[in-house]
Design an enzyme around this catalytic site. Structure first.
Site, PDB file in Angstrom:
ATOM      1  N   THR A  40       8.239   2.686  -3.238  1.00 28.75           N
ATOM      2  CA  THR A  40       7.194   2.468  -2.242  1.00 28.75           C
ATOM      3  C   THR A  40       6.414   1.198  -2.547  1.00 28.75           C
ATOM      4  O   THR A  40       6.084   0.418  -1.640  1.00 28.75           O
ATOM      5  CB  THR A  40       6.248   3.677  -2.182  1.00 28.75           C
ATOM      6  OG1 THR A  40       7.015   4.868  -2.048  1.00 28.75           O
ATOM      7  CG2 THR A  40       5.296   3.564  -1.000  1.00 28.75           C
ATOM      8  N   ASP A  93      -0.218   1.181  -5.376  1.00 19.79           N
ATOM      9  CA  ASP A  93       0.856   1.810  -6.141  1.00 19.79           C
ATOM     10  C   ASP A  93       1.311   3.066  -5.420  1.00 19.79           C
ATOM     11  O   ASP A  93       0.646   3.561  -4.505  1.00 19.79           O
ATOM     12  CB  ASP A  93       0.350   2.142  -7.551  1.00 19.79           C
ATOM     13  CG  ASP A  93       1.474   2.285  -8.569  1.00 19.79           C
ATOM     14  OD1 ASP A  93       2.656   2.202  -8.177  1.00 19.79           O
ATOM     15  OD2 ASP A  93       1.165   2.477  -9.761  1.00 19.79           O
ATOM     16  N   GLY A 107       4.733   8.056 -12.808  1.00 22.67           N
ATOM     17  CA  GLY A 107       5.546   7.727 -13.965  1.00 22.67           C
ATOM     18  C   GLY A 107       7.012   8.084 -13.842  1.00 22.67           C
ATOM     19  O   GLY A 107       7.760   7.962 -14.803  1.00 22.67           O
ATOM     20  N   GLU A 115       0.891   1.176 -15.613  1.00 16.80           N
ATOM     21  CA  GLU A 115       0.188   1.535 -14.382  1.00 16.80           C
ATOM     22  C   GLU A 115      -1.238   1.975 -14.686  1.00 16.80           C
ATOM     23  O   GLU A 115      -2.190   1.537 -14.049  1.00 16.80           O
ATOM     24  CB  GLU A 115       0.952   2.649 -13.659  1.00 16.80           C
ATOM     25  CG  GLU A 115       2.243   2.179 -13.015  1.00 16.80           C
ATOM     26  CD  GLU A 115       3.101   3.304 -12.490  1.00 16.80           C
ATOM     27  OE1 GLU A 115       4.040   3.018 -11.738  1.00 16.80           O
ATOM     28  OE2 GLU A 115       2.849   4.474 -12.836  1.00 16.80           O
ATOM     29  N   LYS A 133       5.634  13.457  -0.717  1.00 12.84           N
ATOM     30  CA  LYS A 133       4.857  13.379  -1.959  1.00 12.84           C
ATOM     31  C   LYS A 133       3.510  14.102  -1.870  1.00 12.84           C
ATOM     32  O   LYS A 133       2.859  14.315  -2.887  1.00 12.84           O
ATOM     33  CB  LYS A 133       4.602  11.901  -2.311  1.00 12.84           C
ATOM     34  CG  LYS A 133       5.855  11.027  -2.389  1.00 12.84           C
ATOM     35  CD  LYS A 133       6.806  11.509  -3.444  1.00 12.84           C
ATOM     36  CE  LYS A 133       7.880  10.473  -3.781  1.00 12.84           C
ATOM     37  NZ  LYS A 133       8.691  10.060  -2.649  1.00 12.84           N
TER      38      LYS A 133
END
Length: 251
Positions: A40, A93, A107, A115, A133
């Site tokens: 993404t 992110d 992760g 991150e 998600k």
């Protein structure tokens, strides 16, 4: 001729690109950006690079992984090296899981340490996600840990005692058959299935020597863009989900 199956865009791919395009609409020239990792984030970096190449945005950035850094460099995005005093106006992110309180599991791509470092140095963290998600409760996705190799046996014992069913992440391309982070550490994926109390688990994992970082990102994100088909929803902790098109600036 139809594209090969591996190259055929899926609904999930379309949602990722939709979330990325929505976030790009809130980026302004002059910003210093943190660039996330994963598919993404790659969609966002690609769209950002197009704007930079067209001269429509003037930004600088630092990436959370070597893969994202290589993509950004390829697209002509100006990159900054880590230095004291460097902060980011916005980091964009992805997440492997997020809930309505903006608690995250991250992760899956193995970049959780970098991150978390960049996102702690950011004034605003925006998460991008496809509809798969966004979950009612964290835990179905395996929780990643970055672990110092020497400490691995004892970390596995400690995580087993917590009910995490840990598995060392494999990588058949490496001589030892194990996946390693950009920092050379091992990745351990923990199968809790349900994480009833993410904050408590985070404290328990932080207390285990040898765990460099865990993939619970709590209290860090200001908002998330979750694409659901043609819709893009803004998720904020403690607030009703809202249509992203109603926001001209960052939510």
């Amino acid at each position: 001729m139809a594209a090969p199956a591996s190259e055929t865009p899926t609904n999930q791919d379309a949602e990722k690109r939709h979330a990325a395009a929505t976030a790009l609409g809130w980026v302004r020239s002059g910003m210093v950006l943190g660039l996330g990792s994963g598919s993404t984030s790659a969609a966002f970096i690609t769209l950002l690079g197009e704007k930079v190449q067209a001269g429509e945005l003037q930004i600088q950035a630092t990436a959370t992984s070597r893969a994202s850094e290589a993509l950004a460099r390829q697209l002509g995005i100006p990159l900054l090296e880590p230095r004291q005093g460097l902060r980011f106006d916005l980091t964009v992110d992805g997440a492997d899981e997020l809930d309505a309180q903006l608690r995250l599991i991250k992760g899956g791509g193995g970049a959780l340490l970098r991150e978390k470092v960049l996102e702690t140095a950011s004034d605003y963290l925006l998460i991008l996600a496809d509809s798969s998600k966004y979950v009612a409760q964290l835990g179905r996705f395996p929780l990643p840990l970055e672990v110092v190799p020497f400490a691995l046996p004892w970390v596995l014992d400690a995580v087993e005692a917590l009910g995490g069913a840990p598995i060392v992440r494999p990588n058949a391309q490496q001589p030892d058959g194990l996946y390693r982070s950009d920092q050379g550490n091992l990745l351990v994926d923990c199968h809790f299935n349900v994480i009833a109390d993410p904050a408590q688990l985070a404290l328990q994992l932080q207390a285990i020597p040898g765990i460099v970082e865990h993939g619970l990102f709590l209290g860090m994100a200001q908002a998330a863009v979750v694409a659901q088909g043609a819709r893009a929803l803004v998720v904020r902790a403690g607030m009703p989900d809202a249509e992203a098109e109603g926001f001209a600036e960052l939510p």
